[in-house]
Scaffold this active site. Structure first.
Site, mmCIF file in Angstrom:
data_model
loop_
_atom_site.group_PDB
_atom_site.id
_atom_site.type_symbol
_atom_site.label_atom_id
_atom_site.label_comp_id
_atom_site.label_asym_id
_atom_site.label_seq_id
_atom_site.Cartn_x
_atom_site.Cartn_y
_atom_site.Cartn_z
ATOM 1 N N LYS A 46 0.829 -1.191 0.000
ATOM 2 C CA LYS A 46 0.000 0.000 0.000
ATOM 3 C C LYS A 46 0.864 1.241 0.000
ATOM 4 C CE LYS A 46 -2.725 -2.644 3.254
ATOM 5 N NZ LYS A 46 -2.963 -2.832 4.679
ATOM 6 N N GLY A 47 2.144 1.054 0.316
ATOM 7 C CA GLY A 47 3.025 2.186 0.544
ATOM 8 C C GLY A 47 3.159 3.161 -0.612
ATOM 9 N N ASP A 107 14.644 -0.609 0.862
ATOM 10 C CA ASP A 107 15.427 -0.719 2.094
ATOM 11 C C ASP A 107 16.470 -1.812 1.906
ATOM 12 O OD1 ASP A 107 16.387 -0.871 4.660
ATOM 13 O OD2 ASP A 107 14.507 -1.453 5.597
ATOM 14 N N LYS A 135 17.197 3.598 1.122
ATOM 15 C CA LYS A 135 18.053 3.537 2.310
ATOM 16 C C LYS A 135 19.412 2.936 1.947
ATOM 17 C CE LYS A 135 14.648 3.218 6.028
ATOM 18 N NZ LYS A 135 14.131 2.307 7.075
ATOM 19 N N ASP A 163 4.037 3.212 6.626
ATOM 20 C CA ASP A 163 3.339 2.967 7.896
ATOM 21 C C ASP A 163 4.239 2.416 8.979
ATOM 22 O OD1 ASP A 163 3.597 0.347 6.554
ATOM 23 O OD2 ASP A 163 2.413 -0.374 8.246
HETATM 24 P P1 IMP Z 1 12.876 -4.073 1.612
HETATM 25 O O1 IMP Z 1 12.408 -5.412 1.091
HETATM 26 O O2 IMP Z 1 13.750 -4.238 2.818
HETATM 27 O O3 IMP Z 1 13.537 -3.229 0.542
HETATM 28 O O4 IMP Z 1 11.620 -3.313 2.187
HETATM 29 C C1 IMP Z 1 10.493 -3.117 1.440
HETATM 30 C C2 IMP Z 1 9.313 -2.653 2.236
HETATM 31 O O5 IMP Z 1 9.585 -2.526 3.608
HETATM 32 C C3 IMP Z 1 8.865 -1.275 1.815
HETATM 33 O O6 IMP Z 1 8.103 -1.315 0.652
HETATM 34 C C4 IMP Z 1 8.111 -0.828 3.040
HETATM 35 O O7 IMP Z 1 6.817 -1.339 3.001
HETATM 36 C C5 IMP Z 1 8.873 -1.457 4.169
HETATM 37 N N1 IMP Z 1 9.815 -0.494 4.798
HETATM 38 C C6 IMP Z 1 11.169 -0.459 4.706
HETATM 39 N N2 IMP Z 1 11.682 0.562 5.405
HETATM 40 C C7 IMP Z 1 10.629 1.204 5.953
HETATM 41 C C8 IMP Z 1 10.506 2.380 6.795
HETATM 42 O O8 IMP Z 1 11.478 3.054 7.189
HETATM 43 N N3 IMP Z 1 9.245 2.743 7.151
HETATM 44 C C9 IMP Z 1 8.137 2.036 6.755
HETATM 45 N N4 IMP Z 1 8.205 0.966 5.967
HETATM 46 C C10 IMP Z 1 9.446 0.534 5.569
HETATM 47 MG MG MG Z 2 6.371 -0.939 -0.282
#
Ligand code: IMP
Ligand code: MG
Length: 184
Positions: A46-47, A107, A135, A163
């Site tokens: 949903k982000g 992230d 990040k 969120d």
């Molecule tokens: P990744 O797989 O670690 O790249 O993270 C992907 C998902 O993690 C993002 O689409 C967000 O939904 C969530 N996420 C990562 N970092 C944050 C944050 O700082 N705040 C909120 N959601 C995060």
């Molecule tokens: Mg996301």
């Protein structure tokens, strides 16, 4: 929860105006890169809802379509579970399309690299990624993100679609949380 969402915010990292102006720059780049080609924006629920709404409206491109996908890689907390699953798949057939994935944040990059691999099997002409936020850990995985709004420090952020336990998505800015929100 405090009485207002704003009282739970420690620091505003990006204001509404900063976000809007960066999105306008990204949209101009996308318009230029996709000139003469149809583009399918794939939003990750949903982000990415806010980014999708604002970025798509900043485009001048005449032939933009949109579709949505929901994947989950996080539980209700702040750490990655490392598990990605499709919660809602696309309606669109990707064969022969120029796909631009629209993300809120990269992230660990786990979600995105998994998603790109998955979408590649569906025969698109091209796949690129636009993310509002990135990040530092994202550098560790080999995901090529063509359009990045902001590189931010390794802190948990909320607002503008992001969120914490499903809250704070509706804030128009991006901020960090007060420790008391985490139960501290
Ligand atoms: P990744 O797989 O670690 O790249 O993270 C992907 C998902 O993690 C993002 O689409 C967000 O939904 C969530 N996420 C990562 N970092 C944050 C944050 O700082 N705040 C909120 N959601 C995060
Ligand atoms: Mg996301």
């Amino acid at each position: 929860m405090g009485s207002t969402a704003a009282s739970d915010i420690k620091e505003i990292l990006l204001t509404e105006a900063q976000i809007a102006s960066r999105l306008a720059e990204m949209a101009a780049e996308i318009d230029r890169d996709y000139a003469g080609r149809d583009v399918l924006l794939v939003g990750v629920l949903k982000g990415a809802v806010m980014v999708m709404a604002d970025l798509s409206r900043a485009l001048q491109h005449p032939k933009v379509t949109m579709d949505w996908m929901a994947v989950s890689s996080y539980g209700s907390g702040t750490r990655s579970s490392g598990v990605v699953k499709i919660v809602k798949d696309l309606d669109a057939d990707l064969a022969g399309k120029h796909v631009l994935i629209v993300e809120d944040i990269v992230d660990s990059g786990l979600t995105l690299s998994w998603l790109i691999k998955n979408l590649r099997t569906r025969g698109p002409r091209s796949i690129e990624v636009a993310t509002m936020l990135r990040k530092p850990d994202a550098a560790k995985v080999e995901v090529d993100v063509k359009y990045v709004g902001f590189d931010i420090p390794n802190e948990f952020v909320v607002g503008y679609g992001l969120d914490y336990a499903e809250q704070f998505r509706s804030l128009p800015y991006l901020g960090t949380l007060q420790p008391h929100v985490y139960g501290g």
